[in-house]
Each structure stands twice: as C-alpha cells, then as structure tokens.
Design an enzyme around this catalytic site. Structure first.
Site, PDB file in Angstrom:
ATOM      1  N   THR A   1       4.246   0.319  -6.133  1.00 41.06           N
ATOM      2  CA  THR A   1       5.053  -0.008  -4.960  1.00 41.06           C
ATOM      3  C   THR A   1       6.533   0.253  -5.235  1.00 41.06           C
ATOM      4  O   THR A   1       7.100  -0.268  -6.190  1.00 41.06           O
ATOM      5  CB  THR A   1       4.874  -1.482  -4.563  1.00 41.06           C
TER       6      THR A   1
ATOM      7  N   ASP B   1      11.092   5.045  -4.258  1.00 35.23           N
ATOM      8  CA  ASP B   1      12.444   4.600  -3.912  1.00 35.23           C
ATOM      9  C   ASP B   1      13.318   4.495  -5.159  1.00 35.23           C
ATOM     10  O   ASP B   1      14.509   4.829  -5.122  1.00 35.23           O
ATOM     11  CB  ASP B   1      12.387   3.245  -3.207  1.00 35.23           C
TER      12      ASP B   1
END
Length: 307
Positions: free
Chosen positions: A256, A260
């Site tokens: 997760t 990013d």
C-alpha cells in the site's frame, strides 16, 4: 541545491486509509473475515508529500479535507511530518476515505471515496502553485482530484518554469483527449505502473516492458517512467533513450502506497538534480523500503533506512 530552500509542491488527495488484512481477497459476492481495522493517514497526494518530507525535502501540499475527525488526523500527521499545510483547505464535505484490503502476500485492493478531494478547484491550485514558485522546483500531481485542478497544475507549473510530474492514478481521465491534450505534453515525467501503461496504450501483456515506456513517449509526454514493482522501473527520454533500472530485493509486507513513495522521492530528487535516471535509481530504493512495513505513510523510509 539546498533541500531546505528548494523543493516540491504536491497537488493531490488526502484520505484516511481504513485497512484490514485478509488471508485472501474475496471473489465477487463472497465474504471473508479480516483483522481488526486500522486507520492510517493516506491519499496519493498526502502520501507523496510525506514520502518527500521524510527524505529531507521542503514540501507543501495543495488539497482539501473535511472538518471531521479524519481531517484532524490528516492535518496532525502532515504537520508532524514537516509538510507545509498552508494550502490544505478545510471543507464541509467529509474527508476522503480509502477502504483497503491487504492480502497475505502484501498485495492490496482499494476503493476510494473522494469526499472533500472532489472539491479541489483550479483556483485553489493556481494560487498555490504561483505562491510556491519562489521555492518549489517541481509540481507533482495525481488524478484523485478534479480534472480541472490537474490541468491548472500543469499549466501554471509550466508558466512558472517548474517541472511537472504526473502519476495518473487512476489513469482513466487520460483516455479523454480533451484532458490529455493540455496535460500530457507538460509531463516530465509521466509515472505509471505496468498495468496503467498497458491500459493507456491498449497494449497486450509482454515480457519486455521497454516498449511500453517508448509507447508513452509517442503520446506526447516529455519523458516517461514505468514502474515494475520488485523488478524496478523503465525510464524513457526523448534525448536519452530507454533504460531499465533494476529493483532492490526486499521481503514485501504491505505494498500500500509504495508507488506514492516512489513518486514522492522521484519528484524531490528532480527538484535537486534534473537527471531523471539518477532520480529513478533513488526512487526505486525508496519504494523498496516502503513495502517492508504495514501501512503507507507509517512505512515510509528516512534516508538511513534505505536498502
């Protein structure tokens, strides 16, 4: 360049991540039992900002969050991490939320409810980018906010002589020529994963990802990066050709927010040095370190943590 006086302005989303671990992801119509619910600060914009800040960058975030408890959580977390929140606006809409199921191998499935992120305006972005032009060398954006805001970020970044980095996740808006037309020619680079690249190009699966990066150049972008997870990334530049940057072997616990972390690290490194290959080499190490812990921002590394 001094990372304290030059840095990155991230234009994007901020969400509360509601995370449950599962032994396996459910099939359609199936119910599976999971772990206790964990709540983490997240959202692609906030994640990228925190990733850069933990590496020592000067970084600001442009976005909107609610006035609810999730919003308080996000603002508190951003401030503690050293992110400038002066352009994070509070809104009467609920804070965005991501519902995340993490499987036993670290792979995740995510559903996002945008909430206040959907109220980010082009005026918000124009004012913020122009206001940061004295210190931010790079503007980094994603597609979890309205299209008009991303178009504004790309246009004003170019107007102010700032480099524009786009991580088009979710990638669907780039299939619209009216959106892609003013955005793609300003991307330097466009950062996508292998699945997103194939979707944008209508390409079939293949062993060699290099043609995907070359194909993205033909869409009009100035440069492109295709991330490959554990296999690293492929970089394509108009003047520099195509190059594979190998991955860093680590044991993945939770993927997760790894993309990013990669993009936040890439944007910050480009604010210090325009060498895209060197920036990707750095970002690959950051992305690898980010999958070794649970959660997104909570697992992001500092320089001393890099493999």
């Amino acid at each position: 360049m001094d990372p304290v006086t030059t840095g990155v302005l991230v234009v994007g989303s901020a969400n509360a991540d509601l995370v449950v671990q599962v032994d396996r992801h459910p099939a359609p119509g199936e119910t599976v039992l999971g772990s206790d619910l964990r709540v983490h600060p997240g959202g692609k914009g906030a994640n990228q900002a925190v990733a850069a800040a933990r590496l020592g960058a000067r970084v600001g975030l442009v976005g909107r969050i609610g006035t609810d408890a999730h919003g308080d959580l996000l603002v508190g977390s951003l401030v503690r991490e050293g992110v400038d929140t002066s352009t994070v606006l509070r809104d009467d809409a609920p804070t965005g939320v991501a519902l995340i199921a993490v499987g036993s191998t670290g792979e995740n499935s995510i559903v996002v409810s945008p909430g206040a992120n959907a109220r980010v305006t082009d005026a918000d972005v124009k004012d913020a980018v122009r206001g940061a032009s004295g210190w931010a060398r790079v503007v980094s954006a994603q597609l979890e906010i309205p299209r008009a805001a991303v178009v504004a970020a790309a246009a004003v970044a170019e107007e102010q002589g700032m480099r524009f980095v786009l991580n088009p996740s979710p990638p669907d808006p780039l299939l619209d020529p009216d959106f892609a037309g003013p955005v793609l020619p300003r991307c330097d680079p466009l950062v996508v994963n292998e699945h997103e690249a194939r979707m944008l190009l209508g390409a079939a699966s293949a062993d060699d990802p290099a043609p995907l990066a070359d194909g993205l150049l033909r869409t009009g972008v100035r440069s492109a990066v295709v991330t490959l997870g554990a296999r690293g990334a492929v970089v394509a530049q108009r003047a520099g050709g195509t190059r594979h940057v190998p991955g860093v072997p680590v044991e993945a616990v939770d993927t997760t927010g790894a993309g990013d972390a990669f993009t936040g690290a890439l944007a910050w490194r480009l604010s210090q040095d325009p060498d895209l290959v060197a920036a990707v080499q750095w970002a690959v190490r950051v992305g690898a370190a980010a999958v070794r812990g649970l959660g997104a921002q909570s697992a992001y590394p500092r320089p001393e943590d890099l493999p």
